[in-house]
Write a protein that holds these residues in place. Structure first.
Motif, PDB file in Angstrom:
ATOM      1  N   VAL A 121      29.281  38.560  38.993  1.00  0.00           N
ATOM      2  CA  VAL A 121      28.654  38.528  39.886  1.00  0.00           C
ATOM      3  C   VAL A 121      30.062  39.555  40.672  1.00  0.00           C
ATOM      4  O   VAL A 121      30.782  38.673  40.890  1.00  0.00           O
ATOM      5  N   SER A 122      29.856  40.530  41.014  1.00  0.00           N
ATOM      6  CA  SER A 122      30.836  41.956  41.415  1.00  0.00           C
ATOM      7  C   SER A 122      30.570  42.816  42.339  1.00  0.00           C
ATOM      8  O   SER A 122      29.699  42.663  43.073  1.00  0.00           O
ATOM      9  N   ASP A 123      31.539  42.718  43.481  1.00  0.00           N
ATOM     10  CA  ASP A 123      32.372  43.353  44.662  1.00  0.00           C
ATOM     11  C   ASP A 123      30.857  42.601  45.114  1.00  0.00           C
ATOM     12  O   ASP A 123      30.093  43.721  46.148  1.00  0.00           O
ATOM     13  N   VAL A 124      32.001  41.751  46.182  1.00  0.00           N
ATOM     14  CA  VAL A 124      31.218  40.389  47.149  1.00  0.00           C
ATOM     15  C   VAL A 124      31.500  40.435  48.290  1.00  0.00           C
ATOM     16  O   VAL A 124      33.335  39.738  47.996  1.00  0.00           O
ATOM     17  N   ARG A 125      30.942  40.401  49.735  1.00  0.00           N
ATOM     18  CA  ARG A 125      32.270  40.803  50.500  1.00  0.00           C
ATOM     19  C   ARG A 125      30.971  39.314  50.988  1.00  0.00           C
ATOM     20  O   ARG A 125      29.985  39.255  51.919  1.00  0.00           O
ATOM     21  N   VAL A 126      31.955  37.917  51.419  1.00  0.00           N
ATOM     22  CA  VAL A 126      31.048  37.040  51.973  1.00  0.00           C
ATOM     23  C   VAL A 126      31.443  36.941  53.290  1.00  0.00           C
ATOM     24  O   VAL A 126      33.015  36.065  53.855  1.00  0.00           O
ATOM     25  N   ALA A 159      39.333  37.286  45.755  1.00  0.00           N
ATOM     26  CA  ALA A 159      39.299  35.586  45.330  1.00  0.00           C
ATOM     27  C   ALA A 159      40.290  35.843  44.137  1.00  0.00           C
ATOM     28  O   ALA A 159      39.475  36.613  43.225  1.00  0.00           O
ATOM     29  N   THR A 160      41.104  35.125  44.014  1.00  0.00           N
ATOM     30  CA  THR A 160      41.773  35.065  42.579  1.00  0.00           C
ATOM     31  C   THR A 160      41.388  33.893  41.823  1.00  0.00           C
ATOM     32  O   THR A 160      41.641  33.589  40.467  1.00  0.00           O
ATOM     33  N   THR A 161      40.767  32.886  42.518  1.00  0.00           N
ATOM     34  CA  THR A 161      41.232  31.359  42.302  1.00  0.00           C
ATOM     35  C   THR A 161      39.192  30.960  42.445  1.00  0.00           C
ATOM     36  O   THR A 161      38.725  31.156  43.366  1.00  0.00           O
ATOM     37  N   LEU A 162      38.910  29.867  41.781  1.00  0.00           N
ATOM     38  CA  LEU A 162      38.000  28.701  41.869  1.00  0.00           C
ATOM     39  C   LEU A 162      37.732  28.225  43.601  1.00  0.00           C
ATOM     40  O   LEU A 162      36.988  28.291  44.404  1.00  0.00           O
ATOM     41  N   PRO A 217      32.703  28.936  30.704  1.00  0.00           N
ATOM     42  CA  PRO A 217      34.465  29.487  31.173  1.00  0.00           C
ATOM     43  C   PRO A 217      33.643  30.105  32.189  1.00  0.00           C
ATOM     44  O   PRO A 217      32.421  30.532  32.030  1.00  0.00           O
ATOM     45  N   ILE A 218      34.397  29.639  33.745  1.00  0.00           N
ATOM     46  CA  ILE A 218      33.925  30.709  35.098  1.00  0.00           C
ATOM     47  C   ILE A 218      35.266  31.746  34.757  1.00  0.00           C
ATOM     48  O   ILE A 218      36.852  30.793  35.346  1.00  0.00           O
ATOM     49  N   THR A 219      35.245  33.005  35.110  1.00  0.00           N
ATOM     50  CA  THR A 219      36.650  34.023  35.289  1.00  0.00           C
ATOM     51  C   THR A 219      36.240  34.501  37.176  1.00  0.00           C
ATOM     52  O   THR A 219      35.353  35.098  36.638  1.00  0.00           O
ATOM     53  N   VAL A 220      37.653  34.643  37.351  1.00  0.00           N
ATOM     54  CA  VAL A 220      38.040  34.922  38.301  1.00  0.00           C
ATOM     55  C   VAL A 220      38.782  35.812  38.444  1.00  0.00           C
ATOM     56  O   VAL A 220      39.815  36.592  37.783  1.00  0.00           O
ATOM     57  N   THR A 221      38.023  37.212  38.294  1.00  0.00           N
ATOM     58  CA  THR A 221      38.764  38.978  38.773  1.00  0.00           C
ATOM     59  C   THR A 221      38.612  39.403  40.039  1.00  0.00           C
ATOM     60  O   THR A 221      37.884  39.354  40.841  1.00  0.00           O
ATOM     61  N   GLN A 222      39.643  40.224  40.304  1.00  0.00           N
ATOM     62  CA  GLN A 222      40.226  41.126  41.179  1.00  0.00           C
ATOM     63  C   GLN A 222      39.353  42.700  41.109  1.00  0.00           C
ATOM     64  O   GLN A 222      38.961  43.039  41.844  1.00  0.00           O
TER      65      GLN A 222
END
Length: 124
Positions: free
Chosen positions: A63-68, A103-106, A119-124
């Motif tokens: 899931v990428s490039d999201v504006r929440v 965001a960088t963390t869950l 694993p759930i990975t958070v990337t910039q």
């Protein structure tokens, strides 16, 4: 003969009726308003596997490039089930409401409801 696993397709698993899903991608999403509650889930994201026959593992979700702009009313979730886990989930470049940096963390994603997952990975 049943098909072997292929990118982006559901394929047969070892349990009759169970299928896996692989390499699923969601890009360029703008979440402006969460008005509807689905089974008590008024959140972003709500990734879940069910408990009916035919549910298999989910592997490689991006899931990428999201504006929440609206996070909903309950914590975000990634919930697999025994025999049907989520593995290899990547959330990339997600801008949460009020933030100017990804965001960088869950925790920053309000993603605190997790079970039966790899694993759930958070990337910039």
């Amino acid at each position: 003969m049943r098909p072997r696993e292929r990118d982006g397709t559901a394929t047969s698993g070892s349990t009759p009726g169970a299928a896996s899903a692989t390499n699923i991608r969601f890009d360029d999403i703008d979440i402006e308003r969460l008005d509807v509650s689905n089974d008590g889930n008024r959140t972003w994201p709500a990734l879940m596997t069910g408990d009916t026959q035919g549910v298999g593992p989910v592997t490689g979700v991006t899931v990428s490039d999201v504006r929440v702009r609206d996070t909903g009313t309950v914590p975000a979730r990634v919930n697999g089930r025994p025999g049907a886990p989520f593995t290899g989930v990547t959330l990339g470049h997600v801008l949460m409401s009020g933030s100017t940096t990804p965001a960088t963390t869950l925790g920053e994603l309000n993603l605190t409801n997790v079970s039966d997952n790899g694993p759930i990975t958070v990337t910039q």
